[in-house]
Design a protein around this motif. Structure first.
Motif, PDB file in Angstrom:
ATOM      1  N   GLN A   1      30.400  24.873  15.531  1.00  0.00           N
ATOM      2  CA  GLN A   1      30.554  24.082  14.315  1.00  0.00           C
ATOM      3  C   GLN A   1      30.334  22.601  14.586  1.00  0.00           C
ATOM      4  O   GLN A   1      30.703  22.095  15.649  1.00  0.00           O
ATOM      5  N   THR A   2      29.741  21.923  13.599  1.00  0.00           N
ATOM      6  CA  THR A   2      29.620  20.478  13.564  1.00  0.00           C
ATOM      7  C   THR A   2      29.497  20.089  12.096  1.00  0.00           C
ATOM      8  O   THR A   2      29.229  20.941  11.242  1.00  0.00           O
TER       9      THR A   2
ATOM     10  N   ASP B   1      27.623  26.637  10.107  1.00  0.00           N
ATOM     11  CA  ASP B   1      28.157  27.220  11.329  1.00  0.00           C
ATOM     12  C   ASP B   1      27.140  28.197  11.915  1.00  0.00           C
ATOM     13  O   ASP B   1      26.373  28.830  11.186  1.00  0.00           O
ATOM     14  N   VAL B   2      27.147  28.324  13.234  1.00  0.00           N
ATOM     15  CA  VAL B   2      26.273  29.255  13.936  1.00  0.00           C
ATOM     16  C   VAL B   2      27.160  30.254  14.664  1.00  0.00           C
ATOM     17  O   VAL B   2      27.979  29.872  15.496  1.00  0.00           O
ATOM     18  N   SER B   3      27.005  31.533  14.344  1.00  0.00           N
ATOM     19  CA  SER B   3      27.782  32.607  14.974  1.00  0.00           C
ATOM     20  C   SER B   3      26.888  33.393  15.922  1.00  0.00           C
ATOM     21  O   SER B   3      25.738  33.683  15.592  1.00  0.00           O
ATOM     22  N   MET B   4      27.437  33.733  17.077  1.00  0.00           N
ATOM     23  CA  MET B   4      26.698  34.502  18.076  1.00  0.00           C
ATOM     24  C   MET B   4      27.630  35.493  18.749  1.00  0.00           C
ATOM     25  O   MET B   4      28.829  35.245  18.856  1.00  0.00           O
ATOM     26  N   PHE B   5      27.048  36.593  19.237  1.00  0.00           N
ATOM     27  CA  PHE B   5      27.816  37.519  20.042  1.00  0.00           C
ATOM     28  C   PHE B   5      28.293  36.801  21.295  1.00  0.00           C
ATOM     29  O   PHE B   5      27.602  35.906  21.813  1.00  0.00           O
TER      30      PHE B   5
ATOM     31  N   GLU C   1      34.516  28.264  19.043  1.00  0.00           N
ATOM     32  CA  GLU C   1      35.745  29.046  19.145  1.00  0.00           C
ATOM     33  C   GLU C   1      35.470  30.483  18.752  1.00  0.00           C
ATOM     34  O   GLU C   1      34.431  30.789  18.170  1.00  0.00           O
ATOM     35  N   LYS C   2      36.400  31.357  19.114  1.00  0.00           N
ATOM     36  CA  LYS C   2      36.287  32.769  18.728  1.00  0.00           C
ATOM     37  C   LYS C   2      36.414  32.883  17.227  1.00  0.00           C
ATOM     38  O   LYS C   2      37.252  32.229  16.611  1.00  0.00           O
ATOM     39  N   SER C   3      35.595  33.719  16.645  1.00  0.00           N
ATOM     40  CA  SER C   3      35.668  33.965  15.214  1.00  0.00           C
ATOM     41  C   SER C   3      36.876  34.844  14.937  1.00  0.00           C
ATOM     42  O   SER C   3      37.160  35.783  15.687  1.00  0.00           O
ATOM     43  N   LEU C   4      37.572  34.537  13.865  1.00  0.00           N
ATOM     44  CA  LEU C   4      38.746  35.327  13.504  1.00  0.00           C
ATOM     45  C   LEU C   4      38.370  36.504  12.609  1.00  0.00           C
ATOM     46  O   LEU C   4      39.229  37.276  12.219  1.00  0.00           O
ATOM     47  N   ARG C   5      37.118  36.611  12.258  1.00  0.00           N
ATOM     48  CA  ARG C   5      36.659  37.717  11.396  1.00  0.00           C
ATOM     49  C   ARG C   5      36.336  38.928  12.169  1.00  0.00           C
ATOM     50  O   ARG C   5      35.911  39.033  13.200  1.00  0.00           O
TER      51      ARG C   5
END
Length: 98
Positions: free
Chosen positions: A5-6, A11-15, A94-98
Motif C-alpha cells: 500500500q501507498t 493496493d497491490v495483492s500478491m501470493f 502486510e498480510k491480508s486479513l481477507r
C-alpha cells in the motif's frame, strides 16, 4: 496474501511466495509487516527493476519453469513504487486479513 500500500495508488495483492521474493529483490528481509520510507523507495525500485530485467542477478528459487515471468509478476509492484516516488510517499506491506 500480502498487500502493498501507498497513497495515490491502488493496493497491490500478491501470493506470499511471490511477494516475499520481490521484497527480497528490493533489498529487504522477508519480514511481514514491513515498510519503505520515502527515502528508501527509489533505491528499492531500482533494485527490483534491475533484478527483473537481469535474471542472472536473481537468487533463490528458479523461475525458469514458471508460466508467468518474474518481470510480469513484479510490474504491479513497480507501478506502485513509481507512484510512491512521484508522490514522495512511503510504502507498507502486510498480510491480508481477507
Amino acid at each position: 496474501m500480502i498487500v502493498f500500500q501507498t497513497k495515490n495508488h491502488a493496493d497491490v495483492s500478491m501470493f506470499d511466495h511471490v511477494a516475499l521474493k520481490l521484497i527480497g529483490l528490493m533489498g529487504h528481509s522477508g519480514s511481514v509487516p514491513g515498510a519503505l520510507t520515502e527515502e528508501e523507495v527509489e533505491q528499492a525500485s531500482s533494485k527490483l527493476s534491475e533484478a527483473v530485467l537481469n535474471p542472472s542477478a536473481q537468487s533463490g528459487d528458479s523461475w525458469d519453469d514458471d508460466s508467468v515471468s518474474l518481470a510480469h509478476r513484479a510490474q504491479p509492484l513497480l507501478d506502485l513504487l513509481d507512484a510512491a516516488k512521484r508522490g514522495h510517499n512511503h510504502v507498507i506491506w502486510e498480510k491480508s486479513l481477507r
